[in-house]
Design a protein around this motif. Structure first.
Motif, PDB file in Angstrom:
ATOM      1  N   PRO A 179      15.478  18.070   0.859  1.00  0.00           N
ATOM      2  CA  PRO A 179      15.177  19.415   1.386  1.00  0.00           C
ATOM      3  C   PRO A 179      13.705  19.805   1.208  1.00  0.00           C
ATOM      4  O   PRO A 179      13.118  20.453   2.079  1.00  0.00           O
ATOM      5  CB  PRO A 179      16.095  20.344   0.575  1.00  0.00           C
ATOM      6  N   GLN A 180      13.080  19.392   0.103  1.00  0.00           N
ATOM      7  CA  GLN A 180      11.637  19.687  -0.073  1.00  0.00           C
ATOM      8  C   GLN A 180      10.817  18.944   0.988  1.00  0.00           C
ATOM      9  O   GLN A 180       9.855  19.491   1.535  1.00  0.00           O
ATOM     10  CB  GLN A 180      11.169  19.281  -1.470  1.00  0.00           C
ATOM     11  N   ALA A 181      11.186  17.692   1.272  1.00  0.00           N
ATOM     12  CA  ALA A 181      10.430  16.909   2.276  1.00  0.00           C
ATOM     13  C   ALA A 181      10.588  17.548   3.651  1.00  0.00           C
ATOM     14  O   ALA A 181       9.628  17.635   4.434  1.00  0.00           O
ATOM     15  CB  ALA A 181      10.914  15.464   2.286  1.00  0.00           C
ATOM     16  N   GLU A 182      11.797  18.005   3.953  1.00  0.00           N
ATOM     17  CA  GLU A 182      12.026  18.642   5.254  1.00  0.00           C
ATOM     18  C   GLU A 182      11.222  19.939   5.363  1.00  0.00           C
ATOM     19  O   GLU A 182      10.615  20.211   6.395  1.00  0.00           O
ATOM     20  CB  GLU A 182      13.524  18.918   5.446  1.00  0.00           C
ATOM     21  N   GLU A 205       1.636  18.375   8.517  1.00  0.00           N
ATOM     22  CA  GLU A 205       1.924  16.954   8.718  1.00  0.00           C
ATOM     23  C   GLU A 205       1.070  16.130   7.755  1.00  0.00           C
ATOM     24  O   GLU A 205      -0.165  16.241   7.770  1.00  0.00           O
ATOM     25  CB  GLU A 205       1.643  16.533  10.162  1.00  0.00           C
ATOM     26  N   VAL A 206       1.715  15.345   6.909  1.00  0.00           N
ATOM     27  CA  VAL A 206       0.943  14.511   5.976  1.00  0.00           C
ATOM     28  C   VAL A 206       0.616  13.180   6.645  1.00  0.00           C
ATOM     29  O   VAL A 206       1.297  12.752   7.568  1.00  0.00           O
ATOM     30  CB  VAL A 206       1.684  14.281   4.632  1.00  0.00           C
ATOM     31  N   ASP A 207      -0.463  12.546   6.148  1.00  0.00           N
ATOM     32  CA  ASP A 207      -0.839  11.236   6.696  1.00  0.00           C
ATOM     33  C   ASP A 207       0.018  10.133   6.100  1.00  0.00           C
ATOM     34  O   ASP A 207       0.391   9.189   6.787  1.00  0.00           O
ATOM     35  CB  ASP A 207      -2.322  10.940   6.395  1.00  0.00           C
ATOM     36  N   SER A 208       0.270  10.221   4.793  1.00  0.00           N
ATOM     37  CA  SER A 208       1.014   9.137   4.148  1.00  0.00           C
ATOM     38  C   SER A 208       1.649   9.595   2.838  1.00  0.00           C
ATOM     39  O   SER A 208       1.140  10.491   2.168  1.00  0.00           O
ATOM     40  CB  SER A 208       0.056   7.968   3.866  1.00  0.00           C
ATOM     41  N   TRP A 225      13.105   7.589   3.319  1.00  0.00           N
ATOM     42  CA  TRP A 225      12.907   8.705   4.259  1.00  0.00           C
ATOM     43  C   TRP A 225      11.512   8.607   4.884  1.00  0.00           C
ATOM     44  O   TRP A 225      11.347   8.680   6.094  1.00  0.00           O
ATOM     45  CB  TRP A 225      13.077  10.023   3.490  1.00  0.00           C
ATOM     46  N   TYR A 226      10.496   8.408   4.040  1.00  0.00           N
ATOM     47  CA  TYR A 226       9.123   8.313   4.573  1.00  0.00           C
ATOM     48  C   TYR A 226       8.883   6.966   5.256  1.00  0.00           C
ATOM     49  O   TYR A 226       8.154   6.892   6.241  1.00  0.00           O
ATOM     50  CB  TYR A 226       8.086   8.570   3.474  1.00  0.00           C
ATOM     51  N   ARG A 227       9.514   5.898   4.755  1.00  0.00           N
ATOM     52  CA  ARG A 227       9.351   4.603   5.417  1.00  0.00           C
ATOM     53  C   ARG A 227       9.881   4.701   6.851  1.00  0.00           C
ATOM     54  O   ARG A 227       9.258   4.218   7.793  1.00  0.00           O
ATOM     55  CB  ARG A 227      10.098   3.502   4.644  1.00  0.00           C
TER      56      ARG A 227
END
Ligand code: AP5
Ligand code: MG
Length: 209
Positions: free
Chosen positions: A91-94, A101-104, A180-182
């Motif tokens: 939920p924090q990432a969402e 928008e983060v780069d990485s 999730w990020y991958r």
């Protein structure tokens, strides 16, 4: 450069973030540090989160997201930032994806036994928050900060019971963010085992355009 530092407790996120922030002149935003400052100053937020943090549990998503949203609204983040220790749940990432928008997301790869020895040997300066380690990164004079002369202490959540709780919480709630990020094509794995100066050079080679 808009980055997230992701990884288990004690992986070296804060240590590298301080070096990267200095080299690239971007703010180092550590949610753990913001909470610890609130605890030191005995603010309403500090009083609310102290027992949670000392026990190695996570502060609620609502509180943490509101705090990061506020911090990211400041102008000094326009050129970039390092988010150290946020997000820590899906939920924090969402929520973050809806703010910026983060780069990485940089994933600090390290084994549990190394994490335990890093945390149990960590000492932190009461004056400037700089991190040391009794074996791998000792201060010139025992118990005294090289940078500001402040007293070094052991974080409450670096005691044995809290360390195992933090690792358990990390595995259950934070580790899923790696995939999730991958899946979004944003993950950068970094080997967190070498000395911090070596990691800094590798990091610079990857991210310096
Ligand atoms: P936080 O402060 O983020 O703690 P953490 O993630 O558990 O990480 P640490 O700060 O313990 O480790 P680090 O990876 O920064 O390692 P360090 O560089 O210090 O969070 C604390 C608490 O706040 C959480 O438990 C939670 O309660 C709450 N919280 C924070 N964010 C939250 C969120 N988003 N949602 C909900 N709750 C939240 O290094 C560790 C040691 O190793 C040091 O002694 C250092 O000198 C040494 N070291 C570092 N790098 C190296 C190296 N390369 N080689 C050898 N030694 C090294
Ligand atoms: Mg840290």
């Amino acid at each position: 450069m808009k980055l997230i530092f992701l990884g288990p407790p004690g992986a070296g996120k804060g240590t590298l973030a301080a070096l990267v922030a200095e080299r690239f002149s971007i703010p180092h935003i550590s949610t753990g540090e913001i909470f610890r400052a609130a605890i030191r100053e005995k603010t309403p937020l500090g009083l609310k989160v102290q027992a949670i943090i000392d026990g190695g549990q996570l502060v609620s998503d609502d509180i943490t997201i509101a705090l990061v949203k506020e911090r990211l609204s400041k102008d000094d983040t326009n050129r970039g930032f390092i988010l150290d220790g946020f997000p820590r749940t899906i939920p924090q990432a969402e929520a973050l994806a809806g703010i910026v928008e983060v780069d990485s997301a940089v994933n600090f790869d390290i084994a549990d036994n190394e994490v335990v020895s890093r945390l149990s040997g960590r000492r932190v300066c009461r004056g400037c928050n700089r991190n040391y380690h009794v074996v791998t990164m000792p201060p010139a004079k025992e118990g005294v900060c090289d940078k500001c002369g402040g007293e070094l202490f052991v974080r409450e959540d670096d005691k044995v019971d809290a360390i195992s709780k933090r690792l358990e919480v990390y595995r259950a709630q934070t580790a899923p963010l790696i995939e999730w990020y991958r899946g979004k094509g944003k993950l950068t794995d970094i080997d967190a085992r070498p000395a911090s100066g070596v990691i800094l050079e590798k990091f610079t080679a990857i991210f310096q355009k």
